[in-house]
Structures are given as structure tokens and as C-alpha cells.
Design an enzyme around this catalytic site. Structure first.
Site, PDB file in Angstrom:
ATOM      1  N   ASN A  10       0.729  -1.280  -0.072  1.00  0.00           N
ATOM      2  CA  ASN A  10       0.009   0.020   0.016  1.00  0.00           C
ATOM      3  C   ASN A  10       0.820   1.430   0.051  1.00  0.00           C
ATOM      4  O   ASN A  10       1.767   1.456   0.621  1.00  0.00           O
ATOM      5  CB  ASN A  10      -0.960  -0.028   1.172  1.00  0.00           C
ATOM      6  CG  ASN A  10      -0.433  -0.477   2.416  1.00  0.00           C
ATOM      7  OD1 ASN A  10       0.615  -1.268   2.536  1.00  0.00           O
ATOM      8  ND2 ASN A  10      -0.838  -0.063   3.554  1.00  0.00           N
ATOM      9  N   THR A  11       0.455   2.302  -0.632  1.00  0.00           N
ATOM     10  CA  THR A  11       0.936   3.469  -0.881  1.00  0.00           C
ATOM     11  C   THR A  11       0.025   4.904  -0.427  1.00  0.00           C
ATOM     12  O   THR A  11      -0.347   5.568  -1.404  1.00  0.00           O
ATOM     13  CB  THR A  11       1.756   3.787  -2.138  1.00  0.00           C
ATOM     14  OG1 THR A  11       0.490   3.659  -3.149  1.00  0.00           O
ATOM     15  CG2 THR A  11       2.681   2.739  -2.645  1.00  0.00           C
ATOM     16  N   PRO A  12      -0.603   4.583   0.732  1.00  0.00           N
ATOM     17  CA  PRO A  12      -1.554   5.637   0.774  1.00  0.00           C
ATOM     18  C   PRO A  12      -0.995   7.252   1.073  1.00  0.00           C
ATOM     19  O   PRO A  12       0.227   7.183   0.964  1.00  0.00           O
ATOM     20  CB  PRO A  12      -1.951   5.263   2.767  1.00  0.00           C
ATOM     21  CG  PRO A  12      -0.896   4.655   3.292  1.00  0.00           C
ATOM     22  CD  PRO A  12      -0.179   3.924   1.801  1.00  0.00           C
TER      23      PRO A  12
ATOM     24  N   ASN B  68      -5.703   8.039 -13.478  1.00  0.00           N
ATOM     25  CA  ASN B  68      -6.816   8.074 -12.355  1.00  0.00           C
ATOM     26  C   ASN B  68      -7.287   9.450 -12.105  1.00  0.00           C
ATOM     27  O   ASN B  68      -8.309   9.887 -12.058  1.00  0.00           O
ATOM     28  CB  ASN B  68      -6.023   7.622 -10.945  1.00  0.00           C
ATOM     29  CG  ASN B  68      -6.393   6.094 -10.763  1.00  0.00           C
ATOM     30  OD1 ASN B  68      -7.047   5.400 -11.714  1.00  0.00           O
ATOM     31  ND2 ASN B  68      -5.901   5.606  -9.821  1.00  0.00           N
TER      32      ASN B  68
ATOM     33  N   LEU C 127      -9.942   9.869 -14.914  1.00  0.00           N
ATOM     34  CA  LEU C 127     -11.289   9.345 -14.447  1.00  0.00           C
ATOM     35  C   LEU C 127     -11.925  10.055 -13.486  1.00  0.00           C
ATOM     36  O   LEU C 127     -13.125  10.327 -13.500  1.00  0.00           O
ATOM     37  CB  LEU C 127     -10.670   7.785 -14.308  1.00  0.00           C
ATOM     38  CG  LEU C 127     -10.228   6.884 -15.275  1.00  0.00           C
ATOM     39  CD1 LEU C 127      -9.974   5.729 -14.704  1.00  0.00           C
ATOM     40  CD2 LEU C 127     -11.260   6.660 -16.245  1.00  0.00           C
TER      41      LEU C 127
ATOM     42  N   CYS D 294      -7.867   4.842  -4.269  1.00  0.00           N
ATOM     43  CA  CYS D 294      -7.068   5.342  -5.118  1.00  0.00           C
ATOM     44  C   CYS D 294      -7.209   6.881  -5.911  1.00  0.00           C
ATOM     45  O   CYS D 294      -6.108   7.773  -5.707  1.00  0.00           O
ATOM     46  CB  CYS D 294      -6.911   4.429  -6.327  1.00  0.00           C
ATOM     47  SG  CYS D 294      -6.333   3.079  -5.977  1.00  0.00           S
TER      48      CYS D 294
ATOM     49  N   LYS E  55      -6.135   9.592  -3.394  1.00  0.00           N
ATOM     50  CA  LYS E  55      -4.755   9.525  -2.991  1.00  0.00           C
ATOM     51  C   LYS E  55      -3.988  10.193  -4.403  1.00  0.00           C
ATOM     52  O   LYS E  55      -2.894  10.677  -4.280  1.00  0.00           O
ATOM     53  CB  LYS E  55      -4.445   8.460  -2.274  1.00  0.00           C
ATOM     54  CG  LYS E  55      -3.772   7.388  -2.942  1.00  0.00           C
ATOM     55  CD  LYS E  55      -3.402   6.150  -2.308  1.00  0.00           C
ATOM     56  CE  LYS E  55      -3.177   4.936  -2.888  1.00  0.00           C
ATOM     57  NZ  LYS E  55      -2.324   4.949  -4.036  1.00  0.00           N
TER      58      LYS E  55
HETATM   59  N1  LIG Z   1      -7.181  -1.112  -4.945  1.00  0.00           N
HETATM   60  C1  LIG Z   1      -7.391  -0.784  -6.244  1.00  0.00           C
HETATM   61  O1  LIG Z   1      -8.089  -0.793  -6.817  1.00  0.00           O
HETATM   62  C2  LIG Z   1      -5.837  -0.379  -6.958  1.00  0.00           C
HETATM   63  C3  LIG Z   1      -5.882  -0.420  -8.342  1.00  0.00           C
HETATM   64  C4  LIG Z   1      -4.663  -0.174  -9.013  1.00  0.00           C
HETATM   65  C5  LIG Z   1      -3.606   0.065  -8.425  1.00  0.00           C
HETATM   66  N2  LIG Z   1      -3.480   0.360  -6.896  1.00  0.00           N
HETATM   67  C6  LIG Z   1      -2.175   0.466  -6.209  1.00  0.00           C
HETATM   68  O2  LIG Z   1      -1.853  -0.979  -5.625  1.00  0.00           O
HETATM   69  C7  LIG Z   1      -0.994  -0.677  -4.488  1.00  0.00           C
HETATM   70  C8  LIG Z   1      -1.652  -1.514  -3.616  1.00  0.00           C
HETATM   71  O3  LIG Z   1      -3.037  -1.169  -3.512  1.00  0.00           O
HETATM   72  P1  LIG Z   1      -4.154  -2.411  -2.319  1.00  0.00           P
HETATM   73  O4  LIG Z   1      -5.338  -1.665  -2.704  1.00  0.00           O
HETATM   74  O5  LIG Z   1      -3.906  -3.614  -2.985  1.00  0.00           O
HETATM   75  O6  LIG Z   1      -3.635  -2.206  -1.085  1.00  0.00           O
HETATM   76  P2  LIG Z   1      -3.967  -3.100   0.112  1.00  0.00           P
HETATM   77  O7  LIG Z   1      -3.822  -2.030   1.414  1.00  0.00           O
HETATM   78  O8  LIG Z   1      -5.080  -3.788  -0.137  1.00  0.00           O
HETATM   79  O9  LIG Z   1      -2.681  -4.028   0.135  1.00  0.00           O
HETATM   80  C9  LIG Z   1      -1.288  -3.826   0.451  1.00  0.00           C
HETATM   81  C10 LIG Z   1      -0.888  -5.010   1.174  1.00  0.00           C
HETATM   82  O10 LIG Z   1       0.777  -4.747   1.320  1.00  0.00           O
HETATM   83  C11 LIG Z   1       0.895  -5.302   2.559  1.00  0.00           C
HETATM   84  N3  LIG Z   1       2.258  -4.622   2.981  1.00  0.00           N
HETATM   85  C12 LIG Z   1       2.693  -3.552   3.508  1.00  0.00           C
HETATM   86  N4  LIG Z   1       4.023  -3.330   3.678  1.00  0.00           N
HETATM   87  C13 LIG Z   1       4.421  -4.680   3.462  1.00  0.00           C
HETATM   88  C14 LIG Z   1       5.731  -5.189   3.498  1.00  0.00           C
HETATM   89  N5  LIG Z   1       6.887  -4.386   3.904  1.00  0.00           N
HETATM   90  N6  LIG Z   1       6.146  -6.601   3.499  1.00  0.00           N
HETATM   91  C15 LIG Z   1       4.790  -7.223   2.821  1.00  0.00           C
HETATM   92  N7  LIG Z   1       3.694  -6.835   2.662  1.00  0.00           N
HETATM   93  C16 LIG Z   1       3.275  -5.491   2.987  1.00  0.00           C
HETATM   94  C17 LIG Z   1      -0.245  -4.827   3.359  1.00  0.00           C
HETATM   95  O11 LIG Z   1      -0.003  -5.650   4.791  1.00  0.00           O
HETATM   96  C18 LIG Z   1      -1.359  -5.129   2.531  1.00  0.00           C
HETATM   97  O12 LIG Z   1      -2.008  -6.407   2.783  1.00  0.00           O
HETATM   98  C19 LIG Z   1      -1.419   0.824  -4.020  1.00  0.00           C
HETATM   99  O13 LIG Z   1      -0.077   1.810  -4.513  1.00  0.00           O
HETATM  100  C20 LIG Z   1      -2.593   1.410  -4.951  1.00  0.00           C
HETATM  101  O14 LIG Z   1      -2.546   2.864  -5.225  1.00  0.00           O
HETATM  102  C21 LIG Z   1      -4.698  -0.101  -6.019  1.00  0.00           C
END
Ligand SMILES: NC(=O)c1ccc[n+]([C@@H]2O[C@H](COP(=O)([O-])OP(=O)(O)OC[C@H]3O[C@@H](n4cnc5c(N)ncnc54)[C@H](O)[C@@H]3O)[C@@H](O)[C@H]2O)c1
Length: 459
Positions: free
Chosen positions: A92-94, A225, A228, A277, A280
Site C-alpha cells: 500500500n502507498t497511502p 486516475n 477518470l 485510489c 490519493k
Molecule cells: N485497490 C485498487 O483498486 C488499486 C488499483 C490499482 C492500483 N492500486 C495500487 O496498488 C497498491 C496496493 O493497493 P491495494 O489496494 O492492494 O492495497 P492493500 O492495502 O489492499 O494491500 C497492500 C498489502 O501490502 C501489505 N504490506 C505492506 N507493507 C508490506 C511489507 N513491507 N511487506 C509485505 N507486505 C506488506 C499490507 O499488509 C497489505 O496487505 C497501491 O499503491 C495502490 O495505489 C490499487
């Protein structure tokens, strides 16, 4: 025992992106071993159970078909890094909540920890792929971290942003509009990006796999994003004008959407966009622009977020003024809490703002949602005067108003006569997604408020 697979692929981060994306790769490429790791052990246990941590139509079937065959969920991150030659990073990149750039910049702490861990555990050359959404130029920082250890092995950093949308993730992954792969334009960089392209070529048509320089790839995700979300804010801004002028925002959207230069998608006026997304990533883009001194560009994109806040606020004010300027002591049902249909995700959901505002007005709240109640309870932990009810009929009974927050199909097919009969009178419906048959609801007796349309009121 010798590994029979031709490649070991690892994904760090088992969230909404990591889990579904790797499930699809494993499903389409039985010749690869795909492992997903996470620091959150409970999440990994859920991925290994029947109750997956993420609700996504079609996901359960695919995980069921490949888990234990060539898809594995694990917690031993170091060992898995060592064993893999290709490592996707989907942590995650919040938005940063502290220090410089708080409230705007991306918080890269999880991403950076991952980079360091890869460097320490690698032991052999790796291709490291940025799957998460990060500011442009992050690959440079990734390269610096990975190569900052003396005698370290070689790493190729690739940008391969994910464009899936929650709710349609499996379809988006199986039939993507495009797969974007960016690298350094050196012979080694191009070789590495071709290796990643080869993975997708197992099921994605060649012309949909596009290669670019790494900075274009990183920036494209933020810009996609932003564009959109901008469409949603544009139509939502127009919805406010429609309400003042007796124009109908859906008629306007249809008229402009038939222009082939514009297209019809993402023109549904609503209570506002949500999800982890859009906000952020736009704020991330705004912060980037400001840090390069491009203040006008930053202001332009920031207004997309401002209109979204305005739209949520406007929705609550409409409720308040329609219900005789007081919600105190009234009972209101929220139909839906997820930020959109077909997901249980509630991150940045407009329903959270609406729920908190209603409670602040001292109304009693009942929240119903087919998939998001668990998250709703966590989001509203400590807030009084809220009950949670899976059955929409029970949720609406005895209420003064219904506010539809999520466009779940189930809500369009309910027996609204039965619901009306069980409610206090006068009964109100505020359709935050413009999905209900307002004429019919008005005939039943409801006072109906939609987005960007003239209200239909009996009182
Ligand atoms: N959710 C979406 O629709 C979407 C779509 C496209 C891109 N993204 C991007 O993808 C990325 C992930 O988003 P997401 O929604 O899957 O996030 P999420 O919070 O659902 O999942 C991220 C996971 O990473 C794990 N994590 C964090 N630090 C870690 C580490 N050091 N080692 C191992 N695991 C670790 C967390 O425990 C969590 O389970 C973000 O950058 C987001 O912007 C998200």
C-alpha cells in the site's frame, strides 16, 4: 526437490491488487510458480481459507482452481524473495498523514521497507516490478536502495502499474484495455521489460501490451486516475447546475456522451467518488506539481478533489433542507456503504462522510450493505447511534428516510411499496447514485431526491 516450474514469481503485498493479479497470472500461466506474501499474517491465513479477505466477483473460483497448484500464499518473505527471479511489489502507498507533504504526498514507508528487504534477502539477480502506484521517479529511488549495498547482485526495476478497478478486477485482469510496462531504455532494461511482457503474452493480445520509458509508465498511472476522477467531478459539478435550472443531468450526460470524442463512460452523476485510489493519486499528482513549482497545474487537478468534497457536502445539505432543516431524532437508513457496487471496500467511501454527518445532526442511523458491513463497523467504530442490518427491508422499517449510497443491483429490485408501508411518513428517498425508478417511487408516495434532477415532492 527440484522445482518443476519454469519461473518463480513473487508478489509482496496480498491486498486488493496483489491477490487478484497473482491469481490471474497463476491461472493463465500454469508453467510459473506464483507466491504472494504479506507482513499481515492474518491476511495470508484468509487467502488460504474459504473466506478470502477481498470480495471480487469471480475471484473465489479462480483462487479455488489454482491455489496449491501454482499459486501459494506465504508469510516467509525472505525465503520467497530468495527463491523468486521476478518480484512484483504491490504494497500500500497511502496518503502521508505526518510530516512534510502530510495530506497530499504518497507515504512510501511500506514500499521502502520492501525495497530494503529485497536487497537484503535477494542473493541472486532479480527483476523488481513496481505494481503499486507511486510518484514519478520512484524507480530511481528504488534502484538507489537496491544497489546501495556493496557487492549487491544486479536488479532491474520495471514499472507495471495496475489499472484494474475493484468490482470488475477479474474481468479487467483477464481482458485488460492495455498492460503498460516501462523500463530504463538500456539494452538490459529492455530485456527485463520483455521478460515481463512475456508473462502477460500468455493471455493478453500483443497489441495491448505496450512498452514505454519508465517515467512515462509511472506518470501514466497517476494521470489515468486523475482523468477518470476528473470526468466524475465534471459531471457532478454539472449536476449542481441542473438542480438549479430544472435540467436533468442524466439527459445532459446522454447528450454529451454520444459525442464520440467524449464517450459515454464515467458520466454518472453521484454523491461522489470514493475508493482507495482516486483521491490519493490526484493529491499525489498535485504534490508532485507543486514540488516542481507548477502551482497552476496543481490547482487545476486539486479542484477535482474539491468538487468531490463539495458534492458529498451538498448531498447532506439537501437531506437536511428537504427534511425541514432538522434530522435530530429522525431515523435514516443508508442503503449501501461500499464505495461502489460489487466490492466490500469502504476506503474513502462517500457513505462514511454522509454517515458521520447524519450522526452529527443527531439522527439515528441504520446501515445495510450486502458485502461491506464488516468494514463499515470498523470505519465507524466508537460512533454511537448506528445499527447494522444486512436485510434492507428491516433496515428501512420505521425510518423517515433512505439514502442510497451504493449502486448495488439488489437495491433497484426491492419491493418499495412494502418498504414505504413500513416507514414513517412523510417518507423520503435520497438516491445518491441515480439508479432508482424515481417516477415509480413518487407514485408510491415517497418524496424523491436524485442527483442533478428536480426533486419530486408531495410535501
Ligand atoms: N485497490 C485498487 O483498486 C488499486 C488499483 C490499482 C492500483 N492500486 C495500487 O496498488 C497498491 C496496493 O493497493 P491495494 O489496494 O492492494 O492495497 P492493500 O492495502 O489492499 O494491500 C497492500 C498489502 O501490502 C501489505 N504490506 C505492506 N507493507 C508490506 C511489507 N513491507 N511487506 C509485505 N507486505 C506488506 C499490507 O499488509 C497489505 O496487505 C497501491 O499503491 C495502490 O495505489 C490499487
Amino acid at each position: 526437490m527440484k522445482n518443476a516450474f519454469v519461473k518463480n514469481i513473487l508478489c509482496i503485498g496480498a491486498g486488493y491488487v496483489g491477490g487478484p493479479t497473482m491469481a490471474m497470472i497463476a491461472y493463465k500461466c500454469p508453467q510459473y510458480k506464483v507466491t504472494v506474501v504479506d507482513i499481515n499474517h492474518e491476511r495470508i491465513a484468509q487467502w488460504n481459507s474459504d473466506l478470502l479477505p477481498v470480495y471480487e466477483p469471480g475471484l473465489g473460483e479462480i483462487v479455488g482452481a489454482v491455489r496449491g497448484r501454482n499459486l501459494f500464499f506465504d508469510t516467509d518473505i525472505d525465503r520467497c524473495i530468495k527463491e523468486a527471479s521476478i518480484i512484483f511489489v504491490a504494497v500500500n502507498t497511502p496518503t502521508k498523514v505526518f510530516g512534510a507533504g502530510a495530506g497530499m504526498a504518497a507515504d512510501l514507508q511500506y514500499w521502502e521497507k520492501t525495497a530494503r528487504q529485497i536487497r537484503e534477502a535477494a542473493g541472486s539477480p532479480k527483476i523488481v516490478i513496481e505494481k503499486c502506484t507511486i510518484p514519478v521517479k520512484t524507480a530511481l529511488a528504488m534502484e538507489r536502495i537496491l544497489t546501495s549495498k556493496e557487492g549487491s547482485v544486479s536488479f532491474d526495476v520495471i514499472s507495471n502499474p495496475e489499472f484494474l478497478a475493484e468490482g470488475t478486477a477479474m474481468r479487467d485482469l483477464e481482458f485488460p484495455d492495455r498492460v503498460l510496462i516501462g523500463s530504463r531504455e538500456t539494452a538490459q532494461g529492455i530485456r527485463a521489460r520483455r521478460e515481463i511482457a512475456d508473462i502477460y503474452a500468455n493471455w493478453v493480445p500483443k497489441e495491448r501490451i505496450i512498452e514505454s520509458n519508465i517515467w512515462s509508465s509511472e506518470l501514466s498511472k497517476l494521470v489515468a486516475n486523475a482523468f477518470l476522477a476528473q470526468r466524475i467531478s465534471s459531471i457532478n459539478a454539472v449536476s449542481a447546475l441542473c438542480e438549479k435550472t430544472d435540467a436533468d443531468v442524466q439527459e445532459v450526460a446522454r447528450a454529451i456522451g454520444l459525442d464520440s470524442r467524449l464517450g459515454s463512460k464515467f458520466l454518472n452523476a453521484s454523491v461522489g467518488f470514493g475508493g482507495s485510489c482516486f483521491k490519493k493519486d490526484i493529491l499525489n499528482l498535485v504534490y508532485l506539481c507543486r514540488s516542481y513549482g507548477l502551482n497552476e497545474v496543481a490547482d487545476y487537478w486539486e479542484s477535482v478533489v474539491k468538487i468531490n468534497e463539495y458534492q458529498k457536502d451538498r448531498f447532506v445539505l439537501t437531506m437536511l433542507s428537504a427534511m425541514f432543516n432538522t434530522l435530530a431524532g429522525k431515523k435514516i437508513a443508508l442503503f449501501g456503504f461500499a464505495f461502489k457496487a460489487d466490492t466490500g471496500d469502504t476506503r474513502e467511501t462517500p457513505a462514511l462522510y454522509v454517515a458521520k454527518s447524519i450522526v452529527e445532526e443527531r439522527a439515528e442511523l441504520v446501515i445495510t450493505d450486502p458485502q461491506a458491513l464488516r468494514n463499515a463497523m470498523a470505519d465507524l467504530d466508537g460512533v454511537d447511534n448506528i445499527t447494522y442490518e444486512i436485510d434492507p427491508y428491516k433496515a428501512a422499517a420505521g425510518c423517515d428516510a433512505i439514502a442510497l449510497m451504493t449502486e448495488w443491483k439488489l437495491y433497484t429490485g426491492l419491493d418499495y411499496e412494502r418498504i414505504y408501508a413500513s416507514m414513517m411518513k412523510p417518507a423520503f428517498i435520497f438516491d445518491g447514485r441515480n439508479v432508482l425508478d424515481r417516477k415509480r417511487l413518487f407514485e408510491i408516495g415517497f418524496n424523491v431526491f436524485s442527483i442533478g434532477k428536480t426533486p419530486m415532492v408531495h410535501v
